[in-house]
Design an enzyme around this catalytic site. Sequence first.
Site, mmCIF file in Angstrom:
data_model
loop_
_atom_site.group_PDB
_atom_site.id
_atom_site.type_symbol
_atom_site.label_atom_id
_atom_site.label_comp_id
_atom_site.label_asym_id
_atom_site.label_seq_id
_atom_site.Cartn_x
_atom_site.Cartn_y
_atom_site.Cartn_z
ATOM 1 N N SER A 63 0.800 -1.233 0.000
ATOM 2 C CA SER A 63 0.000 0.000 0.000
ATOM 3 C C SER A 63 0.830 1.281 0.000
ATOM 4 C CB SER A 63 -0.948 0.018 1.197
ATOM 5 O OG SER A 63 -1.963 -0.922 0.988
ATOM 6 N N LYS A 66 0.311 3.330 -2.982
ATOM 7 C CA LYS A 66 -0.868 4.196 -3.094
ATOM 8 C C LYS A 66 -0.499 5.681 -2.994
ATOM 9 C CE LYS A 66 -3.762 0.553 -1.077
ATOM 10 N NZ LYS A 66 -4.493 0.107 0.129
ATOM 11 N N TYR A 191 -3.857 -2.748 -10.115
ATOM 12 C CA TYR A 191 -3.662 -2.396 -8.697
ATOM 13 C C TYR A 191 -2.738 -3.416 -8.012
ATOM 14 C CZ TYR A 191 -4.967 -2.437 -3.720
ATOM 15 O OH TYR A 191 -4.935 -2.485 -2.346
ATOM 16 N N TYR A 243 -4.770 3.634 8.074
ATOM 17 C CA TYR A 243 -6.137 3.090 8.207
ATOM 18 C C TYR A 243 -6.721 3.424 9.572
ATOM 19 C CZ TYR A 243 -3.621 0.597 4.626
ATOM 20 O OH TYR A 243 -2.812 0.315 3.580
ATOM 21 N N VAL A 261 1.232 -3.760 3.764
ATOM 22 C CA VAL A 261 1.228 -5.056 4.445
ATOM 23 C C VAL A 261 2.490 -5.883 4.189
ATOM 24 C CG1 VAL A 261 -1.257 -5.394 4.782
ATOM 25 C CG2 VAL A 261 -0.186 -6.142 2.649
HETATM 26 N N1 GLN Z 1 -2.325 -5.206 -2.009
HETATM 27 C C1 GLN Z 1 -2.831 -5.214 -0.670
HETATM 28 C C2 GLN Z 1 -4.334 -5.450 -0.660
HETATM 29 O O1 GLN Z 1 -5.014 -5.002 -1.548
HETATM 30 C C3 GLN Z 1 -2.470 -3.921 -0.023
HETATM 31 C C4 GLN Z 1 -2.972 -3.807 1.391
HETATM 32 C C5 GLN Z 1 -2.044 -3.035 2.286
HETATM 33 O O2 GLN Z 1 -0.843 -2.935 2.069
HETATM 34 N N2 GLN Z 1 -2.585 -2.565 3.383
HETATM 35 O O3 GLN Z 1 -4.861 -6.072 0.222
#
Ligand code: GLN
Length: 307
Positions: A63, A66, A191, A243, A261
């Site tokens: 993420s 992003k 994505y 989050y 993650v």
């Molecule tokens: N690619 C992961 C997902 O879509 C990214 C989630 C994350 O890093 N929090 O679940």
Amino acid sequence: MDYQKILDEIYAEIKPELTRGKVADYIPALAEVPQEQFAMSLTLADGSFYSVGDSKQKFSIQSISKVFTFTLALDIYSKDLYKRVGVEPSGNPFNSLVQLEYEHGKPRNPFINAGAITVTDTLVSHYGSEEKTIQGIMDFLCLISANEELYFDPIVAASEMEHGDRNLALARLMRSFGNFENDVHETVLTYSKHCAITMNTEELSRAMLFLAFGGTDPITGKIITSPSRAKRINAVMLTCGHYDASGEFAFNVGLPGKSGVGGGIVATIPNKMSLSVWSPGLNKYGNSHAGTIALEKFTTKTELSIF
Ligand code: GLN
């Protein structure tokens, strides 16, 4: 300030934390990463950088990507982007479907999965195909990190797609509300690929430098984004970057930051430096356990939080 000494101290103090937390396993390819690893890097405006631990070890940025897709989309669509995605903390887990239903398919912010998938959808519309979008994202990442050698891991991307029911469901739900433009599978694949980009903490801290310096890379002098956009991206990192633990991260660390993650976290200290930390064991919010503590130690020792 003796940054190397501070990083060495943090590494020594963090060691007992490396066995705590839990490596992400809902993407099976990520579950294979050995947990007891740690790295931390920071980059200053003059290009000097400091690192400790496994700072050359590449990991899945997940993420953290992003931040880069949000920057790209904001440069392409400007304020129109906010018609598709908000900038409000969600207070929910990153992959939650619930809020999206009662808020009529408009994701709260670009850093939860629904919001990031929407941002990817806008990029697919702009570039015209999955391949061209990934190329556009990789070109942008190479530009901001002054590094031509960046790739995504096709095994991690495929593993995420195989277990990507929630992300596909989020995309379909948004489509049902009219907030989706492209093929659901193609967009979620795009994505998953940008989430599967692999970088190390040295590369990530370098890539974030423009956001610590008002949108301009202080080493190359290149304007990557406008000061106003850099300000807003940092604001969304501060309020939404972790989050449902974003408040806690602001409280304990006090920096704009974004987690993934894969166990990575990036952070900026405006007009001073950019940082990256990595340790694959995650806390219950899906943020790096040891990484979060390391950043907290850093701002405590240096007194460099933004507050
Ligand atoms: N690619 C992961 C997902 O879509 C990214 C989630 C994350 O890093 N929090 O679940």
